[in-house]
Design an enzyme around this catalytic site. Sequence first.
Site, PDB file in Angstrom:
ATOM      1  N   ASP A   3       4.785   5.089  -4.621  1.00 40.01           N
ATOM      2  CA  ASP A   3       6.080   5.089  -3.935  1.00 40.01           C
ATOM      3  C   ASP A   3       6.020   5.965  -2.674  1.00 40.01           C
ATOM      4  O   ASP A   3       5.004   6.612  -2.398  1.00 40.01           O
ATOM      5  CB  ASP A   3       7.138   5.605  -4.932  1.00 40.01           C
ATOM      6  N   GLU A  39       6.684   1.111  -0.111  1.00 39.84           N
ATOM      7  CA  GLU A  39       7.439   1.871   0.900  1.00 39.84           C
ATOM      8  C   GLU A  39       8.646   1.057   1.364  1.00 39.84           C
ATOM      9  O   GLU A  39       9.232   1.368   2.376  1.00 39.84           O
ATOM     10  CB  GLU A  39       6.527   2.371   2.030  1.00 39.84           C
ATOM     11  N   TRP A  40       8.974   0.016   0.609  1.00 44.92           N
ATOM     12  CA  TRP A  40      10.211  -0.781   0.726  1.00 44.92           C
ATOM     13  C   TRP A  40      10.316  -1.621   2.000  1.00 44.92           C
ATOM     14  O   TRP A  40      11.402  -2.073   2.357  1.00 44.92           O
ATOM     15  CB  TRP A  40      11.457   0.123   0.590  1.00 44.92           C
ATOM     16  N   GLY A  41       9.211  -1.821   2.700  1.00 46.34           N
ATOM     17  CA  GLY A  41       9.232  -2.731   3.844  1.00 46.34           C
ATOM     18  C   GLY A  41       9.593  -2.098   5.180  1.00 46.34           C
ATOM     19  O   GLY A  41       9.447  -2.732   6.227  1.00 46.34           O
ATOM     20  N   ASP A  77      15.225  -1.643  -3.104  1.00 49.80           N
ATOM     21  CA  ASP A  77      15.267  -1.926  -4.544  1.00 49.80           C
ATOM     22  C   ASP A  77      16.214  -3.078  -4.880  1.00 49.80           C
ATOM     23  O   ASP A  77      17.357  -3.105  -4.428  1.00 49.80           O
ATOM     24  CB  ASP A  77      15.744  -0.681  -5.311  1.00 49.80           C
TER      25      ASP A  77
HETATM   26  C1  GLA Z   1      12.054   3.810  -5.855  1.00 49.80           C
HETATM   27  C2  GLA Z   1      11.347   2.473  -6.088  1.00 49.80           C
HETATM   28  C3  GLA Z   1      11.843   1.896  -7.412  1.00 49.80           C
HETATM   29  C4  GLA Z   1      11.526   2.874  -8.550  1.00 49.80           C
HETATM   30  C5  GLA Z   1      12.163   4.233  -8.258  1.00 49.80           C
HETATM   31  C6  GLA Z   1      11.717   5.308  -9.235  1.00 49.80           C
HETATM   32  O1  GLA Z   1      13.416   3.637  -5.654  1.00 49.80           O
HETATM   33  O2  GLA Z   1      11.582   1.593  -5.040  1.00 49.80           O
HETATM   34  O3  GLA Z   1      11.225   0.638  -7.662  1.00 49.80           O
HETATM   35  O4  GLA Z   1      10.138   3.001  -8.692  1.00 49.80           O
HETATM   36  O5  GLA Z   1      11.833   4.691  -6.944  1.00 49.80           O
HETATM   37  O6  GLA Z   1      12.272   6.542  -8.963  1.00 49.80           O
END
Ligand code: GLA
Length: 398
Positions: free
Chosen positions: A152, A187-189, A210
């Site tokens: 993450d 890293e969510w894009g 998420d």
């Molecule tokens: C981030 C990630 C999630 C999850 C949480 C855990 O938000 O994007 O998928 O792993 O952390 O804290």
Amino acid sequence: MNKKNLLILILAFCLDIFSVNAQESKTDLAPTPPMGWMTWNFFGTNINENIIHEMADAMVANGMVKAGYDHIMIDDGWQGGRDNKNNMIPDPKKFPSGIKALADYVHSKGIKLGIYSDAAQLTCAGYTASLGFEDQDAKTFASWGIDYLKYDYCNAPSDSNTAKIRYKKMAEALRNSGRSIVFSICEWGGRQPWFWAANVGGQLWRTTSDVRDSWKSLMYNLDINDQLAAFAGPGHWNDPDMLIVGLRGNKGPSSDLGGTGCNDIEYQSNMSLWCIMASPLIATNDVRNMNEATKRILLNEEAIAIDQDALGKQGELKIKDTVWNVFVKPLSNGDVAVAILNRSDATQNASINFKDLGLDGKYEIRDLWEHKTLEKAKAYKGKVMSHETKLFRLKKIS
Ligand code: GLA
């Protein structure tokens, strides 16, 4: 040829061999999109070894492992800090037998074990993370028998360069750990990882923030991921986050921000769209207690075969208007998968000419949700309910 040139030639040859091998071994790690179950959206950080045992047992008993869901991923909340040699340890209350014993148990069921860390000092939920300890942590994970690492990016600087450096460092540490470990970049894009994540050593990368248990969230993630087909292929996949199928408004991380649940038509769309986009299929519902509707969706082997097809193409979005999203995904045996999503709030009559999708000729149409072969035709004509996605396999006949 003089000695110097000969040396350069030999060096170039060796480098070439090594780079080809590196490429091959990367592909070997995830030749098709990873599948499994992840703790996060149902349990949050309330996890322990009994839950993992129960999930492993359930996934064997309910047919998930047979259907291809062959990983269990422990997400955030397992960590118990570091010992006096700085080795990472699990929370002794949650995992009193240790992660190695857990991996042995999960492996004995034919399931691989994933774990979670973060490219900073602390994870998103505030637990110990791996920055500065990459080599040591990778070796620890390998010694436990870990097969997959979700890494993450909370508490890390927002620029792309730092992200590339930190992810590369962990990818190298995993490669040197003595064990094959799939590396999932999370890293969510935000830093467009589709341009660099495979190069720094990732097999998959999150393309979105998420996912929540809501139709709005599914469409939000879809609209990002559907633009990225060119970047996916064997060994390197776009990851629009977990399947929310079967969460049913469960209170947990997925219930934030309006995540109050979806209906079964919408969960079926989640599965169809993730399959046509060759996305990782990672369930996160309570797989110990699934009703028939959830099982029908998650265990649809004809849909899974589209996702897992060896050609590894992400379906391309061919039609996008206010009502329809239509995707086309070529398959390894020459068939083509087509997904037709009705995004409107009402049932609609679809009339989709295959020619408009770049598919000339006549096709035998197999409906992968009805498990029925329909008529042979040059178009699909039929009703599609609000938020429903039809998923077809087309075989060319003339
Ligand atoms: C981030 C990630 C999630 C999850 C949480 C855990 O938000 O994007 O998928 O792993 O952390 O804290």
